[in-house]
Enzyme design. Structure first.
Site, PDB file in Angstrom:
ATOM      1  N   CYS A  25      -8.324   0.807  11.400  1.00 53.01           N
ATOM      2  CA  CYS A  25      -8.636   1.554  10.185  1.00 53.01           C
ATOM      3  C   CYS A  25      -9.210   0.526   9.229  1.00 53.01           C
ATOM      4  CB  CYS A  25      -7.409   2.213   9.581  1.00 53.01           C
ATOM      5  SG  CYS A  25      -7.785   3.017   8.006  1.00 53.01           S
ATOM      6  N   CYS A  43      -7.951   1.195   5.258  1.00 57.68           N
ATOM      7  CA  CYS A  43      -6.574   0.881   4.839  1.00 57.68           C
ATOM      8  C   CYS A  43      -5.746   0.634   6.094  1.00 57.68           C
ATOM      9  CB  CYS A  43      -5.990   1.973   3.961  1.00 57.68           C
ATOM     10  SG  CYS A  43      -6.455   3.647   4.400  1.00 57.68           S
ATOM     11  N   SER A  44      -4.792   1.476   6.372  1.00 61.06           N
ATOM     12  CA  SER A  44      -4.038   1.263   7.608  1.00 61.06           C
ATOM     13  C   SER A  44      -3.630   2.603   8.206  1.00 61.06           C
ATOM     14  CB  SER A  44      -2.827   0.363   7.372  1.00 61.06           C
ATOM     15  OG  SER A  44      -2.030   0.888   6.339  1.00 61.06           O
ATOM     16  N   CYS A  45      -4.574   3.556   8.239  1.00 58.51           N
ATOM     17  CA  CYS A  45      -4.318   4.841   8.883  1.00 58.51           C
ATOM     18  C   CYS A  45      -3.916   4.580  10.337  1.00 58.51           C
ATOM     19  CB  CYS A  45      -5.567   5.715   8.851  1.00 58.51           C
ATOM     20  SG  CYS A  45      -6.089   6.156   7.182  1.00 58.51           S
TER      21      CYS A  45
END
Lengths: 118, 207
Positions: free
Chosen positions: B112, B115-117
């Site tokens: 991702c 962000c940090s999906c």
């Protein structure tokens, strides 16, 4: 007993697959970790915890037969014990939750969300 | 909400706050940390154990079933969100899943960049490196170099595809079934599936 078995024993059977506890969302893991850590730090006994959590679950009765709301009860119980033990007041938690909401709303997507310094 | 909201892009002016329960957990964590009742290190130690041991087991069961049952594999590739929900692994935030299949010609890897999906229901909590800016930036530009740092050598004649997750769409890699696993049951097969093999940064175990 290994640490992992010790933690696994805290999670009800309905939420395990193949003997492992399962968290549906990260906040559930965080609430779980906070409870374990506070207990280990001596903030409350495990029987106090079990009693408080049990009361929350019992209060819901048959509403949650499948265990889907288990961690909502877990969080409610944690808030109750934290306030009962004087670690933080209900008002403190409300204010801090509002501050976090505000921080999210004022942070551009993709940037880390941070609280203004205390 | 517009009729084509599945096409909408990230809103860059703000970050959607998580649900009230998650906000209250964050609030508790902040208060208890600031007051010295818990440390982030102690919390991380507990969470870390679950991040490496617990969550990915869900995805491993999905992968094992796909290896063992061709009809399930077809459902998993065509209607992943529904096929994964057959196990009761449901994404309460409502993002859609997409499963990308590794083949002898194609190796998939998930990131991702924004962000940090991450596909929580099948993989649990994301590892620290997945959230690092180094991984997010570099895997797109030089995937083969990053994969080799993970100890994964992808042959030159295998195409590497990088999938960028969004708030609405989460990816999971379906690794290739290892050789020498004929006749193994789903339970045994699941033990061969690693978390990193479902992100695409690692291989499966060999029997």
């Amino acid at each position: 007993m290994s640490r992992s078995k010790e933690f696994a024993a805290l999670v009800p059977d309905g939420l395990k697959t193949g003997g492992d506890p399962v968290f549906a969302e990260p906040w559930q893991a965080e609430a779980f970790a906070m409870t374990v850590t506070l207990h280990q730090a001596g903030c409350f006994t495990w029987s106090e915890w079990a009693e408080t959590l049990g009361a929350e679950i019992k209060h819901a009765g048959a509403d949650d037969a499948g265990g889907a709301r288990y961690y909502a009860f877990w969080l409610a119980a944690l808030e109750k014990l934290v306030t009962a033990k004087g670690l933080a007041s209900r008002g403190d938690i409300d204010d801090m939750a509002a501050a976090w909401r505000d921080a999210y709303l004022h942070t551009p997507h993709g940037k880390p969300v941070e609280l203004p310094a205390a | 909400m517009s009729h084509d909201d599945h096409d909408h892009d990230h809103d860059h002016d703000h970050t959607d706050p998580p649900a009230e329960t998650a906000l209250r957990v964050k609030a508790l964590e902040t208060l208890l940390t600031r007051r010295g009742y818990v440390s982030t290190e102690a919390l991380d130690a507990v969470v870390d154990m679950f991040e490496t041991k617990v969550g990915p087991r869900n995805g491993a069961r999905v992968v094992a079933k796909a290896w063992a049952d061709p009809a399930y594999k077809k459902r998993l590739l065509e209607r992943p969100t529904e096929a994964i929900a057959e196990f009761g692994f449901i994404n309460r935030q409502g993002e859609h899943m997409r499963v990308v299949e590794n083949t002898p010609r194609v190796h998939n890897v998930v990131v991702c960049t924004l962000c940090s999906c991450y596909p929580w229901p099948v993989l649990g909590l994301p590892p620290v490196w997945y959230k690092s800016s180094a991984y997010r930036a570099r895997v797109v530009i030089e995937p083969r170099a990053v994969l080799s740092e993970f100890g994964l050598k992808v042959p030159e004649d295998v195409e590497v595809r990088v999938w960028d997750s969004t708030a609405e769409l989460r990816y999971m890699v379906l690794p290739e079934r290892p050789a020498g696993t004929d006749g193994m049951g789903e339970e045994q097969l699941a033990d061969l599936v690693t978390r990193d093999s479902m992100i695409g940064t690692g291989g499966t175990r060999t029997p």
